[in-house]
Design an enzyme around this catalytic site. Structure first.
Site, short mmCIF file in Angstrom:
data_model
loop_
_atom_site.label_atom_id
_atom_site.label_comp_id
_atom_site.label_asym_id
_atom_site.label_seq_id
_atom_site.Cartn_x
_atom_site.Cartn_y
_atom_site.Cartn_z
N HIS A 42 0.91 -0.92 -0.12
CA HIS A 42 -0.06 0.01 0.05
C HIS A 42 0.87 1.13 -0.05
O HIS A 42 1.82 1.66 0.83
CB HIS A 42 -0.84 0.00 1.08
CG HIS A 42 -2.18 -0.93 0.97
ND1 HIS A 42 -3.22 -0.47 1.27
CD2 HIS A 42 -2.25 -2.06 0.36
CE1 HIS A 42 -4.26 -1.43 0.92
NE2 HIS A 42 -3.54 -2.36 0.53
N PRO A 81 -4.82 1.33 18.75
CA PRO A 81 -4.43 0.75 17.20
C PRO A 81 -4.43 1.80 16.07
O PRO A 81 -3.96 1.43 14.83
CB PRO A 81 -5.53 -0.16 16.94
CG PRO A 81 -6.58 0.07 17.94
CD PRO A 81 -6.19 0.84 19.27
N LYS A 123 0.59 0.43 15.15
CA LYS A 123 1.99 0.54 15.50
C LYS A 123 2.27 -0.60 16.63
O LYS A 123 3.40 -1.12 16.91
CB LYS A 123 2.41 1.77 16.29
CG LYS A 123 2.47 2.94 15.15
CD LYS A 123 3.81 2.70 14.51
CE LYS A 123 3.83 3.47 13.15
NZ LYS A 123 3.88 2.73 11.98
N TYR A 153 4.01 6.61 9.84
CA TYR A 153 3.09 5.57 9.32
C TYR A 153 3.84 4.25 8.87
O TYR A 153 3.71 3.17 9.27
CB TYR A 153 2.21 5.94 8.66
CG TYR A 153 0.90 5.08 8.49
CD1 TYR A 153 -0.08 5.17 9.36
CD2 TYR A 153 1.09 4.26 7.31
CE1 TYR A 153 -1.01 4.19 9.12
CE2 TYR A 153 -0.31 3.31 7.49
CZ TYR A 153 -1.10 3.25 8.19
OH TYR A 153 -2.17 2.32 8.19
N TYR A 197 -9.46 5.93 7.01
CA TYR A 197 -9.87 6.38 8.19
C TYR A 197 -10.77 7.56 8.41
O TYR A 197 -10.76 8.28 7.62
CB TYR A 197 -8.55 6.97 9.02
CG TYR A 197 -7.44 5.99 9.33
CD1 TYR A 197 -6.57 5.72 8.08
CD2 TYR A 197 -7.30 5.36 10.79
CE1 TYR A 197 -5.63 4.53 8.35
CE2 TYR A 197 -6.19 4.28 10.57
CZ TYR A 197 -5.24 3.85 9.60
OH TYR A 197 -4.27 3.01 10.00
P1 RFL Z 1 0.32 -11.12 21.91
O1 RFL Z 1 0.10 -11.17 20.43
O2 RFL Z 1 -0.53 -10.90 22.99
O3 RFL Z 1 0.92 -12.67 22.37
C1 RFL Z 1 1.20 -12.86 23.80
C2 RFL Z 1 1.14 -14.37 23.82
O4 RFL Z 1 1.36 -14.77 25.16
C3 RFL Z 1 0.59 -15.68 25.56
N1 RFL Z 1 0.34 -15.59 27.08
C4 RFL Z 1 1.22 -16.59 27.94
N2 RFL Z 1 1.92 -17.50 27.65
C5 RFL Z 1 2.43 -18.29 28.64
N3 RFL Z 1 1.99 -17.93 29.98
C6 RFL Z 1 1.29 -16.92 30.16
N4 RFL Z 1 1.09 -16.21 31.70
C7 RFL Z 1 0.97 -15.95 29.23
N5 RFL Z 1 0.20 -15.06 29.19
C8 RFL Z 1 0.00 -14.84 27.78
C9 RFL Z 1 -0.95 -15.24 24.81
O5 RFL Z 1 -1.65 -16.39 24.78
C10 RFL Z 1 -0.28 -14.88 23.79
O6 RFL Z 1 -0.28 -15.97 22.74
O7 RFL Z 1 1.44 -10.27 22.20
P2 RFL Z 1 2.85 -9.89 21.01
O8 RFL Z 1 3.37 -11.30 20.68
O9 RFL Z 1 3.73 -8.90 21.85
O10 RFL Z 1 2.31 -9.25 19.67
C11 RFL Z 1 1.85 -7.96 19.96
C12 RFL Z 1 0.57 -7.68 19.05
O11 RFL Z 1 -0.30 -8.65 19.04
C13 RFL Z 1 -0.14 -6.41 19.07
O12 RFL Z 1 0.72 -5.34 19.38
C14 RFL Z 1 -1.17 -6.07 17.95
O13 RFL Z 1 -2.20 -6.90 17.75
C15 RFL Z 1 -1.71 -4.61 18.01
N6 RFL Z 1 -2.52 -4.22 16.90
C16 RFL Z 1 -1.97 -3.79 15.76
N7 RFL Z 1 -0.67 -3.74 15.69
C17 RFL Z 1 -0.04 -3.26 14.54
O14 RFL Z 1 1.06 -3.12 14.28
N8 RFL Z 1 -0.81 -2.94 13.25
C18 RFL Z 1 -2.19 -2.89 13.36
O15 RFL Z 1 -2.93 -2.76 12.30
C19 RFL Z 1 -2.91 -3.36 14.75
N9 RFL Z 1 -4.10 -3.41 14.74
C20 RFL Z 1 -3.95 -4.31 17.01
C21 RFL Z 1 -4.87 -4.14 15.83
C22 RFL Z 1 -4.54 -4.98 18.10
C23 RFL Z 1 -5.86 -5.00 18.24
N10 RFL Z 1 -6.38 -5.48 19.53
C24 RFL Z 1 -7.36 -6.51 19.44
C25 RFL Z 1 -5.95 -5.11 20.57
C26 RFL Z 1 -5.94 -3.92 15.88
C27 RFL Z 1 -6.55 -4.51 17.24
C28 RFL Z 1 -8.35 -4.29 17.06
C1 PHB Z 2 -6.69 -3.55 10.77
O1 PHB Z 2 -6.69 -3.80 9.47
O2 PHB Z 2 -6.93 -4.34 11.52
C2 PHB Z 2 -5.95 -2.18 11.29
C3 PHB Z 2 -5.55 -1.48 9.83
C4 PHB Z 2 -5.09 -0.27 10.51
C5 PHB Z 2 -5.15 0.40 11.91
C6 PHB Z 2 -5.62 -0.67 12.85
C7 PHB Z 2 -6.13 -1.95 12.46
O3 PHB Z 2 -4.63 1.54 12.04
#
Ligand code: RFL
Ligand code: PHB
Length: 390
Positions: free
Chosen positions: A72, A293, A297, A385, A201
């Site tokens: 993108h 989100p 990042k 970004y 957005y």
């Molecule tokens: P995770 O993915 O939470 O993984 C942690 C793992 O640890 C396990 N765990 C344990 N294991 C053993 N013992 C314990 N006591 C434990 N406690 C927990 C869990 O089961 C899990 O499998 O952390 P990690 O690996 O640091 O990854 C981080 C990302 O998941 C997170 O930052 C992103 O998803 C955030 N995020 C986004 N990030 C982006 O860079 N671009 C995006 O577009 C973006 N969109 C988003 C997002 C997060 C969202 N939510 C739901 C918060 C959109 C959303 C809606």
């Molecule tokens: C997503 O596709 O889940 C998404 C994309 C951009 C964002 C946050 C979430 O800023």
């Protein structure tokens, strides 16, 4: 069991580090609380910085990402009856982002770990790190009702925001910085053609909305909702109607609707824990920091932690130098705080804040007008970004 690096958490951070270290001959064991299917069922990030994509390639996990991910070059911001485009490539000196879901990233990492015979223990209960200030730390857990112990040289806490690792750092050592926003994002995944080839957005008086995608046949949409709402309160029909109200008329008219495959609410939060090291324990990813989100990042910041930690561990094991390990917390946090600032700013720019005064509403409007009247402002947005350099 014995290993060099015991990694708590089998999300993207833990798996990526395990894979990268394995390729450099450094032994790891990953302890994950959930089953593999549970981890793969979480629908989260969608936008990868090129630095994150580069790490996936270095981890020999880039093939499907490069085949199926979408490059993108920009995205839209709809506001005050206009739709303006941010040209990421023009304003970032030729860079772009990759749209490829976290679910796919995690799947590719699990498959790579399997291919190399990496050790990932699922359903590890009661994981607990011990003796972190000694040279001989260890981690205990329960598996199928049996107590287990891993002796190691380092422990990595990649166990997300609700994990056990950060909680193992004494309260008088840990400093926490937090901002909780008075709203959440209700997200819907649906097997429909995305309404726009690029993300939109939307800043709307009813609240923020986002049109994103996973592929040409899979859409991901979000609307800002009050914290008191529950996902079950929202029927599919109510979601689509609210999304349409917040989008420009021509976009709403073209929106394809369909059954939701997944529907959930994520509260918005900014959080940083310092330092990211305690003795032999290193925190990485969501275990140490959370961003709202809006700037995409979260996963990307986890990726930069892994970049610094990976290089520091290689420096230790192949060259016997601890300088990079000693600098890890400071280096990682310097980039994290910049991602915090950008995510806070994007969130402030695009959401409806229930308690904002008329003055603050006019400042937000002016921030948007300024953005699209200034090359310097668009350049600043674009360079953040696409991802600041590691
Ligand atoms: P995770 O993915 O939470 O993984 C942690 C793992 O640890 C396990 N765990 C344990 N294991 C053993 N013992 C314990 N006591 C434990 N406690 C927990 C869990 O089961 C899990 O499998 O952390 P990690 O690996 O640091 O990854 C981080 C990302 O998941 C997170 O930052 C992103 O998803 C955030 N995020 C986004 N990030 C982006 O860079 N671009 C995006 O577009 C973006 N969109 C988003 C997002 C997060 C969202 N939510 C739901 C918060 C959109 C959303 C809606
Ligand atoms: C997503 O596709 O889940 C998404 C994309 C951009 C964002 C946050 C979430 O800023």
């Amino acid at each position: 069991m014995k290993t060099q690096v015991c990694i708590i958490g089998g999300g993207p951070s833990g798996l990526l580090l395990s894979q990268l270290l394995h390729l450099k001959g450094i032994a790891t064991i990953v302890l994950e609380r959930q089953s593999r299917n549970y981890v793969l069922g979480r629908i989260r990030a969608g936008v990868l910085e090129s630095g994150f994509a580069g790490l996936m390639r270095e981890a020999q996990c880039g093939e499907r990402m490069d085949r199926e991910g979408e490059v993108h070059h920009g995205f839209y911001i709809a506001h005050h009856g206009r739709t303006d485009r941010i040209d990421l490539t023009k304003y970032s000196g030729g860079q772009s982002v990759l749209v490829y879901g976290q679910t796919e990233v995690t799947r590719d990492l699990y498959e790579a770990r399997e291919r190399l015979g990496g050790q990932v223990v699922h359903n590890a209960a009661d994981v607990k790190p011990h003796d972190l200030m000694s040279d001989t730390p260890f981690v205990t857990y329960t598996h199928n009702g049996q107590p287990q112990r891993v002796d190691c040289e380092y422990v990595v806490g990649a166990d997300g925001f609700h994990g056990v690792s950060r909680q193992s750092i004494p309260k008088d050592v840990l400093r926490e910085y937090e901002r909780v926003y008075p709203f959440g994002w209700l997200g819907v995944l649906s097997r429909t053609k995305p309404v726009s080839p690029e993300l939109i957005y939307a800043n709307h008086e009813r609240g923020f909305a986002l049109c994103s995608l996973r592929s040409q046949v899979m859409s991901r949409y979000y609307v800002q909702v009050p914290l008191t709402d529950k996902a079950d309160d929202w029927s599919d029909a109510a979601f689509w109607a609210e999304l349409k109200r917040r989008l420009p008329g021509d976009v709403a008219a073209n929106l394809m609707i369909g059954p939701s495959i997944e529907k959930s609410i994520a509260p918005l939060r900014s959080y940083v824990a310092e330092p990211m090291r305690y003795g032999r324990l290193f925190l990485a990813g969501d275990s140490a920091h959370i961003v709202p989100p809006t700037g995409a990042k979260g996963l990307n910041s986890a990726g930069s932690d892994i970049y610094y930690l990976y290089h520091a561990m290689v420096e230790h094991y192949s060259r016997g130098s601890d300088a990079e390990l000693d600098a890890y917390s400071q280096k990682a946090l310097a980039r994290i705080w910049k991602a915090q600032r950008f995510s806070w700013w994007m969130t402030s720019l695009l959401h409806k804040f229930p308690d904002n005064s008329e003055f603050q509403v006019r400042l937000q409007q002016t921030d948007l007008n300024y953005l699209f009247s200034s090359d310097a402002a668009q350049r600043s947005l674009a360079e953040n970004y696409v991802g600041l350099p590691y």
